[in-house]
Design a protein around this motif. Sequence first.
Motif, PDB file in Angstrom:
ATOM      1  N   SER A  38     -28.029 -42.941 -62.467  1.00 31.86           N
ATOM      2  CA  SER A  38     -28.210 -41.795 -61.869  1.00 31.86           C
ATOM      3  C   SER A  38     -29.080 -40.958 -62.204  1.00 31.86           C
ATOM      4  O   SER A  38     -29.669 -39.958 -61.657  1.00 31.86           O
ATOM      5  N   VAL A  39     -29.530 -40.972 -63.550  1.00 38.10           N
ATOM      6  CA  VAL A  39     -30.461 -40.127 -63.890  1.00 38.10           C
ATOM      7  C   VAL A  39     -31.798 -40.594 -63.513  1.00 38.10           C
ATOM      8  O   VAL A  39     -32.660 -39.647 -63.040  1.00 38.10           O
ATOM      9  N   ASP A  40     -32.150 -41.934 -63.341  1.00 40.55           N
ATOM     10  CA  ASP A  40     -33.548 -42.406 -62.885  1.00 40.55           C
ATOM     11  C   ASP A  40     -33.677 -41.898 -61.275  1.00 40.55           C
ATOM     12  O   ASP A  40     -34.548 -41.832 -60.621  1.00 40.55           O
ATOM     13  N   GLY A  97     -19.177 -59.238 -60.815  1.00 39.08           N
ATOM     14  CA  GLY A  97     -19.513 -59.908 -61.813  1.00 39.08           C
ATOM     15  C   GLY A  97     -20.815 -60.485 -61.340  1.00 39.08           C
ATOM     16  O   GLY A  97     -21.663 -60.894 -62.287  1.00 39.08           O
ATOM     17  N   LYS A  98     -21.417 -59.948 -60.143  1.00 37.02           N
ATOM     18  CA  LYS A  98     -22.875 -60.448 -59.853  1.00 37.02           C
ATOM     19  C   LYS A  98     -23.806 -59.789 -60.148  1.00 37.02           C
ATOM     20  O   LYS A  98     -23.638 -58.413 -60.034  1.00 37.02           O
ATOM     21  N   PRO A  99     -24.862 -60.316 -60.434  1.00 36.79           N
ATOM     22  CA  PRO A  99     -25.999 -59.236 -60.826  1.00 36.79           C
ATOM     23  C   PRO A  99     -26.589 -58.861 -59.556  1.00 36.79           C
ATOM     24  O   PRO A  99     -26.824 -59.303 -58.581  1.00 36.79           O
ATOM     25  N   ILE A 100     -27.287 -57.640 -59.515  1.00 36.44           N
ATOM     26  CA  ILE A 100     -27.911 -56.967 -58.290  1.00 36.44           C
ATOM     27  C   ILE A 100     -29.052 -55.901 -58.810  1.00 36.44           C
ATOM     28  O   ILE A 100     -28.932 -55.375 -59.776  1.00 36.44           O
ATOM     29  N   SER A 101     -30.209 -56.184 -58.322  1.00 38.34           N
ATOM     30  CA  SER A 101     -31.291 -55.352 -58.818  1.00 38.34           C
ATOM     31  C   SER A 101     -32.023 -55.275 -57.700  1.00 38.34           C
ATOM     32  O   SER A 101     -32.372 -55.731 -56.465  1.00 38.34           O
ATOM     33  N   LEU A 102     -32.946 -53.928 -57.858  1.00 36.06           N
ATOM     34  CA  LEU A 102     -33.802 -53.558 -56.699  1.00 36.06           C
ATOM     35  C   LEU A 102     -34.785 -54.416 -56.297  1.00 36.06           C
ATOM     36  O   LEU A 102     -35.265 -54.624 -55.175  1.00 36.06           O
ATOM     37  N   PRO A 110     -36.353 -48.877 -60.191  1.00 30.92           N
ATOM     38  CA  PRO A 110     -35.943 -50.181 -60.507  1.00 30.92           C
ATOM     39  C   PRO A 110     -34.627 -50.104 -61.061  1.00 30.92           C
ATOM     40  O   PRO A 110     -34.541 -49.192 -62.001  1.00 30.92           O
ATOM     41  N   PHE A 111     -33.390 -50.941 -60.696  1.00 26.33           N
ATOM     42  CA  PHE A 111     -32.332 -50.914 -61.507  1.00 26.33           C
ATOM     43  C   PHE A 111     -31.757 -52.230 -61.439  1.00 26.33           C
ATOM     44  O   PHE A 111     -32.081 -53.034 -60.574  1.00 26.33           O
ATOM     45  N   ALA A 112     -31.131 -52.782 -62.446  1.00 26.79           N
ATOM     46  CA  ALA A 112     -30.587 -53.870 -62.405  1.00 26.79           C
ATOM     47  C   ALA A 112     -29.048 -53.747 -63.153  1.00 26.79           C
ATOM     48  O   ALA A 112     -28.710 -53.447 -64.152  1.00 26.79           O
TER      49      ALA A 112
END
Lengths: 642, 153, 179
Positions: C134-136, C53-58, C45-47
């Motif tokens: 990137s590490v994830d 400026g908008k949030p985006i998450s998996l 998952p990422f956030a």
Amino acid sequence: MTPELGYALTVAALLLAVYGAGAAALSGSRHRPDLRRSSERAAIGVWLLITACMLLLVYAFLTFDFSVKYVASNTNRGTPFYYRITALWGALEGSIILWAWMLSLYTLIVVRRYRRAQPQLYPWTLAVMLGVSSFFLLVMTIPAPPFERLAPIPADGRGLNPLLEDSGMITHPVALYLGFTGFTVPFAFAMAALIVGRTGDEWITITRRWTIVAWYFLSLGLLIGGWWSYHVLGWGGYWAWDPVENAAFMPWLTATAFLHSAMIQERRRMLKLWNLTLIILTFSLTLFGTFLTRSGIIGSVHAFSQGSVGQFFLAFLALVVLGAFSMLAWRLDRLRGQSELDSIVSRESAFLLNNLFLVAAAFTVFFGTVFPLLSEAVKGVKVSVGAPFFNLVSIPIFLALIFLMGVGPLIAWRRASAENLRRNFLKPVLVGIGGAALCWALGVGNAIVLLCFALVLFVAATIALDFGRAARARRRTGDGWREATWGLALRQNRRYGGFVVHLGILVIALGVAGSQAWSTQHEATVNRGESLELGGYTIRFDGLQASEESNHFKVTGTFTVTDRRGPFTVLTPAKKFYPQEQTPIAAVDYRLGFIEDLYLVLGEFARDGSHATIKVQINRMVSWLWIGGLVLTLGAGQPTAA
Amino acid sequence: MSRALAAVLLLIVALGAGSPLAAAPVSEEVVNEVAAQLRCVVCQSLSVADSPSETAHQMKAIVRERLAAGESPEQVKAYFVEKYGLWILLAPPRQGFNLLVWVVPFVGLAAGLVLVVVLTRRWSRRAASAPVVARPDAAMRERILREMAEREP
Amino acid sequence: MSGRARVLRWAIPLAVVPVLVLLAYGFRTDPRVIPSPLVGKPASPFALTTFDGKPISLESLRGQVVVVNFWASWCIPACYDEAPSLERAWQTYRDRGVVLVGVNIQDKEEPARRFLDRFKHTFPNAPDPSGRVSVDYGVYGVPETFFIDRQGRVRFKQVGAVTDEIVKRHVETLLAEPA
């Protein structure tokens, strides 16, 4: 015009070398002095042609001739003058020319020195040397031509890899290649000896000086490589067990073994088969090294690679290894040992152990370097084999070798009596143990470092003991103190030259042990005017400055350093932004010292210079490596002058 | 009353300090130790601890974060192996096929040692049964002179 | 020399053959292309916050096919070569339940924004300043593109620039699968 002319010169050199090799071989088998003379003239011709190629390429560099692809790929209009010349060996194609040129030069020296002295071995030696030259010229003709034309001609070139704009890069390849190519000569003589059937001690006696010279240049090349890594790459280390570093280290290890076992053959007529094996291995490892750098099969910081160059090298390596060992197998009956050993406690045994450990080290490095490939071939899994492995397995071997350095030169040939052992080793052993105890009392806790110190002191004591005895003997015959000691050291004598070389190695060993055990580092972000402290130094960030250089944009940070006694120095690490590079290159600044170096790397920074991230390292005893190298030079200079 | 309160507060603090959720400050030494075993992905042979690159910095920060959150060094390494594969470790783990690389050098050294011992014994037996050289010949004389010259200046 | 010794001596040159074979094998592999262990596993998952400026998450994209592209402005020429393909893919598939997310790594804001302006990307792009994402995803170079299915599992990883063909192939495969 230039590309075509250069290519023609290359092809001419190749044809001449092939002819020369054939003529020399024929003259050897059919005793035809006219063919021999013809091949000698071919060798001269080859050298002239390759020199002409080099001069032509340098001319192209100096006149910004971007119609030559190699020039366009490695310089641009902003590249400083001297780097435009040294860019000659900055990349693959040019490095092959350098190798070929050195080989042809060595061939000429061989011609000059041995044409009358060694009528039997010489024609075959010449044939082998011209044969190897032919291979490198073949590489220059087909897979890696330096004179490839670039069309359309670009307005400006790409530029030299910024990491190569450094004095280390001017000298490192030259020294290294002088070493690598130097081993071709003993190898060629060994092959000649096998072909002709004169598998006695001749070839070893003839090539002794060559081996020492090649060994010295290889050692120098490795040390300069370490120096370059230390002051350019920005990580504060001098050896990373990178596959290509390993590839240069392996022939050094087997060459060192060869240097020592050759002495046994000279003295005791033993180990003929082993010496032939060692020189074949050493020469093969030099080829293996260039194969690794150029094939791209193992990723590395050094890899030039690309194209079919790797396949050419592998084919040649296979030819050399299979051919040479087959010849060895063919002549095996002549090489059957008459080896005799009077006692296991003797110099012969010490030398045998020396060889064992050196070859074991070479094997370990080889196995570790090639293991990722093996893992992928057998298991389909990619693994890395790096410093943790190499450090672990090599430390015991190198400690054992240091010990042998003390035992070998002083223990008697044939049979060491108890008296001989006591006389030579009792005091040094006590010095070693005493010194280690002192270090422990002074706070050195690391067991391996203590052991290393004990061994180094032991060896140093044996050297001092022998020197002292010899000097005292000279004093007795009337020499003054200075003549008795310095005269001995500078005297053109093989034995004391060897001692000085060992001393150099000891200094290097101390440098390695000390730097691994006692260096520290710290990284932090500081605002302008703020300070960072480490190891007694206070480092204050004074600001940033931007400047436009001939081929890059530079941001320099100014740091004022004070220590307990007062102002120490001002350091200016920088970050260089080259248009052709994807990421900025760090330019480290440092203050070298006998005991410790202060080392600063500039990391991220704010555009307005309000803050910057710096990494400070206090690298202890690294200078001892370079000092050891100087001592080595002094020692190696001895036997060659004799 | 205040003493009981103090004891309760102390208990809470003690419990809080021991819980894995507390952000325990991690020594740089431990971070470097773990980082030294991870391979910097952009510089080939350098460890994350040594490499000056941006990527290595970020990886090191992640190591520090995870250690501070209570993970053991083994767990941190396992996390990186999970994401990248075994090659992210600078030396392969000592198990399975990879045991080979750890063992073979020592086996080779031991085998070599055995060989040297066998050879030296064979050669010393041969010397014991060889006829004694009666008189020094030219080669030996030359060698004696040379050794004498080296022993004394 | 005994008959056995006469034969055995040829073991010396033959002993080198396996090593040579191993080295030759090296030509068939590329040390830089490493199979990802994440394929088949649930995507991390990422956030993040986009450049707008908008949030985006998996999490918020679960149920759609997600294509995550890691890039940097200094990654020449590969990121520059694939950028138009990515924008084209976005235009083609955005209404079919596919989301394209660009993650900018190891970069500075200004050059990154210039890159986005140059290629006029309209799909969400977010910087990953700490490198955690990137590490994830086990990213070791740029560009790298991950194709995640509707159940949130990583299905394909492309190392190096994508082309229209590659994107089409993987996206179509994932779209054809049941939700």
